[in-house]
Design an enzyme around this catalytic site. Structure first.
Site, PDB file in Angstrom:
ATOM      1  N   TYR A 474      68.591  38.095 -89.071  1.00 22.97           N
ATOM      2  CA  TYR A 474      68.678  39.819 -88.200  1.00 22.97           C
ATOM      3  C   TYR A 474      68.744  40.450 -88.948  1.00 22.97           C
ATOM      4  O   TYR A 474      69.428  41.317 -88.927  1.00 22.97           O
ATOM      5  CB  TYR A 474      69.898  39.826 -86.594  1.00 22.97           C
TER       6      TYR A 474
HETATM    7  P1  FDA Z   1      60.206  33.861 -93.241  1.00 22.15           P
HETATM    8  O1  FDA Z   1      59.135  33.328 -93.220  1.00 22.15           O
HETATM    9  O2  FDA Z   1      59.784  35.299 -92.313  1.00 22.15           O
HETATM   10  O3  FDA Z   1      61.454  33.923 -93.807  1.00 22.15           O
HETATM   11  C1  FDA Z   1      62.326  34.359 -94.016  1.00 22.15           C
HETATM   12  C2  FDA Z   1      63.511  34.371 -95.282  1.00 22.15           C
HETATM   13  O4  FDA Z   1      63.549  33.486 -95.540  1.00 22.15           O
HETATM   14  C3  FDA Z   1      62.048  35.021 -96.354  1.00 22.15           C
HETATM   15  O5  FDA Z   1      62.874  36.622 -96.757  1.00 22.15           O
HETATM   16  C4  FDA Z   1      62.082  34.644 -96.709  1.00 22.15           C
HETATM   17  O6  FDA Z   1      61.044  34.050 -98.078  1.00 22.15           O
HETATM   18  C5  FDA Z   1      63.013  33.139 -96.969  1.00 22.15           C
HETATM   19  N1  FDA Z   1      61.939  31.693 -96.596  1.00 22.15           N
HETATM   20  C6  FDA Z   1      61.099  31.115 -95.658  1.00 22.15           C
HETATM   21  N2  FDA Z   1      60.906  30.217 -96.227  1.00 22.15           N
HETATM   22  C7  FDA Z   1      61.949  29.698 -97.606  1.00 22.15           C
HETATM   23  C8  FDA Z   1      62.062  28.737 -98.183  1.00 22.15           C
HETATM   24  N3  FDA Z   1      61.165  27.353 -97.115  1.00 22.15           N
HETATM   25  N4  FDA Z   1      62.243  28.637 -99.281  1.00 22.15           N
HETATM   26  C9  FDA Z   1      62.829  29.614-100.093  1.00 22.15           C
HETATM   27  N5  FDA Z   1      63.323  31.390 -99.104  1.00 22.15           N
HETATM   28  C10 FDA Z   1      62.564  30.318 -97.560  1.00 22.15           C
HETATM   29  N6  FDA Z   1      67.468  33.138 -85.096  1.00 22.15           N
HETATM   30  C11 FDA Z   1      68.549  32.325 -84.133  1.00 22.15           C
HETATM   31  O7  FDA Z   1      69.268  32.255 -85.472  1.00 22.15           O
HETATM   32  N7  FDA Z   1      68.244  32.000 -83.228  1.00 22.15           N
HETATM   33  C12 FDA Z   1      67.679  32.502 -82.633  1.00 22.15           C
HETATM   34  O8  FDA Z   1      67.606  31.942 -81.829  1.00 22.15           O
HETATM   35  C13 FDA Z   1      66.724  33.358 -83.472  1.00 22.15           C
HETATM   36  N8  FDA Z   1      65.612  33.870 -82.424  1.00 22.15           N
HETATM   37  C14 FDA Z   1      64.765  34.089 -82.602  1.00 22.15           C
HETATM   38  C15 FDA Z   1      63.372  34.774 -82.536  1.00 22.15           C
HETATM   39  C16 FDA Z   1      62.468  35.648 -82.380  1.00 22.15           C
HETATM   40  C17 FDA Z   1      61.429  36.324 -82.073  1.00 22.15           C
HETATM   41  C18 FDA Z   1      62.724  35.680 -83.782  1.00 22.15           C
HETATM   42  C19 FDA Z   1      61.081  36.650 -84.427  1.00 22.15           C
HETATM   43  C20 FDA Z   1      63.569  35.503 -84.584  1.00 22.15           C
HETATM   44  C21 FDA Z   1      64.901  35.139 -84.476  1.00 22.15           C
HETATM   45  N9  FDA Z   1      65.626  34.146 -84.853  1.00 22.15           N
HETATM   46  C22 FDA Z   1      66.030  33.602 -84.713  1.00 22.15           C
HETATM   47  C23 FDA Z   1      65.430  34.807 -86.132  1.00 22.15           C
HETATM   48  C24 FDA Z   1      65.234  33.474 -87.321  1.00 22.15           C
HETATM   49  O9  FDA Z   1      66.644  32.408 -87.621  1.00 22.15           O
HETATM   50  C25 FDA Z   1      65.331  34.214 -88.710  1.00 22.15           C
HETATM   51  O10 FDA Z   1      63.971  35.271 -88.322  1.00 22.15           O
HETATM   52  C26 FDA Z   1      64.442  33.736 -89.771  1.00 22.15           C
HETATM   53  O11 FDA Z   1      64.777  33.752 -90.851  1.00 22.15           O
HETATM   54  C27 FDA Z   1      63.032  32.963 -89.980  1.00 22.15           C
HETATM   55  O12 FDA Z   1      63.058  31.956 -90.677  1.00 22.15           O
HETATM   56  P2  FDA Z   1      61.285  31.924 -90.638  1.00 22.15           P
HETATM   57  O13 FDA Z   1      61.021  30.342 -91.579  1.00 22.15           O
HETATM   58  O14 FDA Z   1      60.443  31.968 -89.189  1.00 22.15           O
HETATM   59  O15 FDA Z   1      61.417  33.171 -91.127  1.00 22.15           O
END
Ligand code: FDA
Length: 540
Positions: A474
């Site tokens: 978060y």
């Molecule tokens: P994103 O791609 O934005 O990456 C997040 C971070 O990780 C960034 O700093 C990125 O550079 C880095 N990153 C991404 N992929 C990478 C990779 N392959 N290698 C290295 N670094 C990488 N959380 C939770 O625990 N339980 C929940 O139920 C929810 N529900 C939820 C709902 C909604 C609508 C949102 C917007 C968010 C959540 N979250 C959540 C939070 C979520 O776990 C958190 O935002 C994650 O970081 C999202 O991962 P993404 O890959 O989608 O994000």
């Protein structure tokens, strides 16, 4: 994942060059020229969908595709020089190499759900490495394991598991569009938290590309780095390509219910009571609370949704609830039995028959929002809760909510240093504070952000202290940031680092210093390296 020929590797780079005519920044030109020189003998250009520059007609749609917070879609939000969407892991080291040589940042994006947009926004020149094409999921139901690539969404993971078995599941988040890449690297929790812990607790192997472009698995990366990427936050240590996870057993039938009392129906007293017992429930029982203001024609009130899953049938649930939380008044008619995969749809707010929606990569309701998190270690008194309701009656809180997620169960048994995520025994529950607003209020974003900061200040006496702990998934830049350019002292990074990781922050720094001493993989809240960008004493 398919393995590419050298021509497809180099074609991605030529594409960047071929799209560069409209680039204005020097950094952009240098970056592209560098790529061009490096690969000037190759003329194969065939991967037209892998590289997007601002003068490519798909640039904006690709950029916006994964954005989950409209705060970062304005004209003023800094945009990437290039978006690269590789198809093969062997393409990525070239991008790292060229970015390093030209001192350009890489923002790695998997699902794009970062609350502060760190996977696609930077104040200094950057490219986005978007892992949207890395979405393979291979489930081995017999071994109870799966390999899942970072660009896959957790909804697709649940769906693929359910294709193979209805009695296997995985303890990750509630929202199906969340990307595996960021989610697992920050911890990742959902309704199986009390029984099985976090997603990151259930990772058994991973593949990562390090700062030198080497592709490593658990064995070759070593246990320190493997420890760091399971909860230490994405983007600090390399590009995580895929995770091997341990699947968990779920019963054929689970029970769900939602009971939604208002203040007039004793919501305050029920929440107050829940605080004393929710972390001690049988670990098959998870009851979270979502609190919002509701406006009726006569008056406004607060409604608390007690939303629950029980890993078993209603016949077992009812006596359990009668024994542990009779005040909620649960009756058989409130409960529905279903498969675990249907409970995923139920928690996400979809009809339980519509399993295919779990394969959607975008969620329908993307809004402007700001969020924060807190850990509660002592029950908040009723008058403390009533103070929160008063803030909810303010105008900016029209679409605000707090979500209270119970801890206890296995979370009390896993040691604080098992992985970097430290919030274990001693925490009754976690609060997520959220405020949303619409397009029509975009010019007033500051008002909403000020509101949530007021709420956060108000909460201070009631939540964890020294540090005031927070959950990295978060993401909240209010709690402290690095210098993106120049040095960041240990004491500066520690401000946010201890909130997310407590003492594990120091080990994360040691790992970072070893694997990325030059601090190439960095952002506003990345783990800094001892060598390049800061000193332990805080002196430059
Ligand atoms: P994103 O791609 O934005 O990456 C997040 C971070 O990780 C960034 O700093 C990125 O550079 C880095 N990153 C991404 N992929 C990478 C990779 N392959 N290698 C290295 N670094 C990488 N959380 C939770 O625990 N339980 C929940 O139920 C929810 N529900 C939820 C709902 C909604 C609508 C949102 C917007 C968010 C959540 N979250 C959540 C939070 C979520 O776990 C958190 O935002 C994650 O970081 C999202 O991962 P993404 O890959 O989608 O994000």
């Amino acid at each position: 994942m398919n393995y590419p020929s050298i021509s497809s590797i180099t074609s991605i780079l030529f594409l960047i060059l071929s799209c560069s005519s409209a680039a204005s920044a020097d950094e952009h030109d240098n970056f592209l020229e560098y790529l061009s020189n490096k690969f000037k003998n190759n003329t194969s250009i065939n991967n037209l969908n892998l590289v997007y520059t601002p003068n490519n007609s798909s640039y904006t749609s690709i950029l916006r595709f994964s954005i989950q917070n409209l705060r970062f879609t304005s004209e003023l939000t800094p945009k990437p020089l290039v978006i690269i969407t590789p198809e093969h892991e062997t393409q990525i080291p070239h991008v790292i190499y060229c970015a390093k040589e030209n001192d350009i940042h890489i923002r790695i994006r998997s699902g794009g759900h970062d609350y502060e947009g760190l996977s696609y926004v930077s104040e200094i020149p950057f490219v986005i490495l978007d892992l949207i094409n890395f979405d393979d999921i291979t489930v081995d139901a017999e071994q109870k394991t799966a390999w899942v690539e970072s660009g896959a969404r957790i909804g697709a993971l649940y769906y693929r598991i359910s294709e193979r078995s209805l009695t296997l599941g995985f303890p990750a988040g509630v929202c199906p569009t969340v990307g595996v890449g960021g989610h697992f690297s920050g911890g990742g929790y959902g309704s199986l938290l009390r029984k099985y812990g976090l997603a990151a607790d259930n990772v058994v192997d991973a593949r990562i590309i390090d700062v030198n472009g080497k592709i490593l698995d658990r064995k070759s990366m070593g246990e320190d780095l493997f420890w760091a990427i399971r909860g230490g936050g994405g983007a600090s240590f390399g590009v995580i390509l895929a995770w091997k996870i341990k699947l968990v057993d779920v019963p054929e039938r689970v029970s769900v219910f939602t009971i939604s009392p208002t203040l007039e129906q004793n919501a305050t007293q029920l929440i107050h009571r829940w605080q004393y017992i929710a972390n001690n429930f049988n670990r098959d029982l998870f009851i979270r609370i979502l609190v919002r203001r509701v406006n009726s024609s006569q008056n406004a009130t607060i409604r608390a949704e007690f939303q629950s899953i029980f890993l078993g049938g209603v016949n077992t649930l009812l006596p359990l609830m009668q024994e542990s939380f009779p005040e909620l008044g649960l009756v058989r008619e409130d409960c529905t039995e279903m498969s675990w995969i249907q409970s995923i749809l139920y928690f996400a707010g979809f009809p339980i028959e519509s399993r295919e929606v779990l394969l959607n990569r975008t969620q329908p309701n993307v809004r402007y929002f700001k969020a924060k998190s807190d850990y509660v270690q002592r029950p908040i008194p009723e008058y403390g809760l009533e103070g929160i309701w008063r803030l909810f009656y303010q105008q900016e809180a029209d679409e605000a909510e707090i979500i209270l997620s119970p801890y206890g169960g296995i979370m009390d048994e896993i040691s604080e240093s098992s992985i970097p995520f430290p919030h274990r025994a001693g925490n009754l529950y976690k609060i997520q504070h959220l405020v949303y607003w619409g397009e029509d209020e975009a010019v007033n974003s500051d008002r909403y952000i000020s509101w949530i900061r007021r709420l956060y200040s108000y909460m201070a006496p009631y939540v964890s202290r020294f540090p005031r702990a927070a959950y990295i998934n978060y993401r909240d830049l209010d709690i402290g940031v690095n210098n993106n350019e120049g040095k960041t002292s240990y004491s500066q990074a520690r401000i946010w680092g201890f909130k997310y990781f407590k003492i594990n922050f120091d080990r994360l720094v040691r790992v970072k210093t070893k694997v990325d001493p030059g601090n190439f993989f960095r952002n506003e809240q990345s783990i800094p390296s001892l060598y390049s960008s800061w000193t332990k004493t805080g002196e430059d």
